[in-house]
Structures are given as C-alpha cells and as structure tokens.
Motif scaffolding. Structure first.
Motif, mmCIF file in Angstrom:
data_model
loop_
_atom_site.group_PDB
_atom_site.id
_atom_site.type_symbol
_atom_site.label_atom_id
_atom_site.label_comp_id
_atom_site.label_asym_id
_atom_site.label_seq_id
_atom_site.Cartn_x
_atom_site.Cartn_y
_atom_site.Cartn_z
ATOM 1 N N LEU A 5 0.830 -1.199 0.000
ATOM 2 C CA LEU A 5 0.000 0.000 0.000
ATOM 3 C C LEU A 5 0.865 1.249 0.000
ATOM 4 O O LEU A 5 1.813 1.359 0.783
ATOM 5 C CB LEU A 5 -0.925 -0.009 1.217
ATOM 6 N N PRO A 6 0.520 2.202 -0.863
ATOM 7 C CA PRO A 6 1.284 3.452 -0.910
ATOM 8 C C PRO A 6 1.337 4.173 0.438
ATOM 9 O O PRO A 6 2.282 4.901 0.720
ATOM 10 C CB PRO A 6 0.538 4.285 -1.960
ATOM 11 N N GLY A 7 0.338 3.946 1.293
ATOM 12 C CA GLY A 7 0.315 4.609 2.601
ATOM 13 C C GLY A 7 1.550 4.312 3.436
ATOM 14 O O GLY A 7 2.013 5.157 4.215
ATOM 15 N N ILE A 14 7.073 10.829 5.768
ATOM 16 C CA ILE A 14 6.802 11.656 6.946
ATOM 17 C C ILE A 14 7.858 11.394 8.021
ATOM 18 O O ILE A 14 8.382 12.336 8.629
ATOM 19 C CB ILE A 14 5.374 11.387 7.485
ATOM 20 N N GLY A 15 8.197 10.126 8.221
ATOM 21 C CA GLY A 15 9.224 9.763 9.200
ATOM 22 C C GLY A 15 10.581 10.355 8.881
ATOM 23 O O GLY A 15 11.390 10.613 9.785
ATOM 24 N N ASN A 19 7.562 16.339 3.430
ATOM 25 C CA ASN A 19 6.155 16.644 3.251
ATOM 26 C C ASN A 19 5.662 15.834 2.052
ATOM 27 O O ASN A 19 5.954 16.184 0.904
ATOM 28 C CB ASN A 19 5.954 18.137 3.001
ATOM 29 N N PRO A 20 4.913 14.751 2.268
ATOM 30 C CA PRO A 20 4.480 13.920 1.153
ATOM 31 C C PRO A 20 3.469 14.598 0.235
ATOM 32 O O PRO A 20 3.136 14.059 -0.819
ATOM 33 C CB PRO A 20 3.865 12.693 1.833
ATOM 34 N N VAL A 26 4.104 13.936 -4.327
ATOM 35 C CA VAL A 26 2.689 13.561 -4.278
ATOM 36 C C VAL A 26 2.459 12.123 -4.755
ATOM 37 O O VAL A 26 1.742 11.364 -4.120
ATOM 38 C CB VAL A 26 1.821 14.557 -5.094
ATOM 39 N N ASP A 27 3.062 11.742 -5.861
ATOM 40 C CA ASP A 27 2.856 10.393 -6.413
ATOM 41 C C ASP A 27 3.948 9.407 -6.018
ATOM 42 O O ASP A 27 3.901 8.243 -6.432
ATOM 43 C CB ASP A 27 2.756 10.468 -7.938
ATOM 44 N N THR A 28 4.922 9.850 -5.227
ATOM 45 C CA THR A 28 6.035 8.977 -4.845
ATOM 46 C C THR A 28 5.582 7.717 -4.095
ATOM 47 O O THR A 28 6.058 6.622 -4.415
ATOM 48 C CB THR A 28 7.092 9.762 -4.047
#
Length: 186
Positions: A5-7, A14-15, A19-20, A26-28
C-alpha cells in the motif's frame, strides 16, 4: 504477494521529515509501492512455470555455460540493491534446458529479498533439480549498495560467491569452468 500500500511509503516520507504533499512527492508513495512490487516479483513466480517444459533430449554430456547474466536484487538486511552477474554451468545427463530458462531462473531468485550467498545456492539447486545434471556450478559477482552507499562506503568492493555441485566438485571440472568464465569476462 500481498499488495504493497502506498500509505506505508507515505509514512516513511513523513518519518524522514518530508512533506508527502509537496509537488515532487505527491505520487512517490504510489510509484515506490509499484517499484517494490516489480523488484520483488520473484515471489509470484514458480520454477515449474518458468521452465514450462523446456527440457530437451540431448546426447551432450559436455559442460553448458551461460555467462554474464545480469542480475539485480535487494539486500534483505537494508532493502538496498546489489547488482552483478551470474555465471551458470551444468553437465547434462540426457536433457538440456532451454537457454533463456537459465536467465529466467536467475531472475526469479534475484527478484526476492536476498543475501548473495543464498541466491547462489538457490540458483544451483534449482538448475540441478530441473535438469538432473551430473554437476552444476554457479558463480555470482556483485556490488552491494549497502556497502557502497552506507556503512564502510567502499566503492570498489565486489563480492564473489560460488556453489559447485556434483561433478563440479572435481578439481579439473571446477578449473575448466572457472577458466572458461574468466575468458568470457574479457
């Protein structure tokens, strides 16, 4: 293989303090999840499917070598790439394996989280199991990003591993194989 999962990759960003939601990232998470699925596709492959019956009757009992097979794998300790080449040989006993199948077997095992020592053994055992060869030899030479990009940062180090089964344990057969793959590097 379960779907990545991209999450999870978003949480990694974030870790890291990123800034995602910024334009470049954004699509990384989606791209990273898709890339990891591709890099680990070997888990979704089987030896039987790869070989697909490509064993052919042959009177040859001389060494068959496929040298300089590129391989790309991920170190199971750091998830960083190691990149190199495999040299695979076997001595047939009535059957030869379709040429492309050897490279596909290398790829199947390389496209899993690995250590090079196990990768070398898995390839040799698979070739032996499929061909029932009198002997199988596999040598892998690779550069490990986990050693080059972090830790000791040794840019020119190369790891070499070998597995010799059956007739390749005989000094003369082993020597012939090593000499022939040495020539193929030139």
């Amino acid at each position: 293989m379960s779907v990545l999962l991209p999450g999870y990759y978003r949480d990694i960003l974030i870790g890291l303090g990123e800034n995602p939601d910024r334009e470049g990232l954004v699509d990384t998470p989606k791209r990273a999840a898709k890339a990891m699925q591709y890099l680990c596709q070997g888990y979704d492959q089987s030896l039987e499917t790869i070989v697909n019956g490509a064993l052919f009757a042959s009177d040859s009992d001389e060494m068959v070598i496929v040298a300089n097979i590129e391989l790309y794998s991920l170190c199971e300790h750091h998830l960083l790439p190691f990149i190199g080449k495999a040299h695979v040989a076997y001595i047939p006993t009535g059957k030869v394996l379709g040429l492309s199948k050897i490279a596909r077997i290398v790829d199947m095992f390389a496209r899993r989280l690995q250590i090079q020592e196990n990768l070398t053994r898995e390839i040799a055992d698979a070739i032996e199991g499929v061909t029932q060869a009198a002997g199988v030899a596999v040598v892998i030479e690779a550069k490990h990003m986990c050693m080059m990009m972090r830790g000791v940062e040794k840019q020119n180090s190369t790891m070499n591993t070998s597995v010799m089964l059956g007739a390749f344990r005989e000094p003369s057969t082993r020597m012939e194989f090593l000499q022939l793959i040495g020539r193929s590097k030139s």
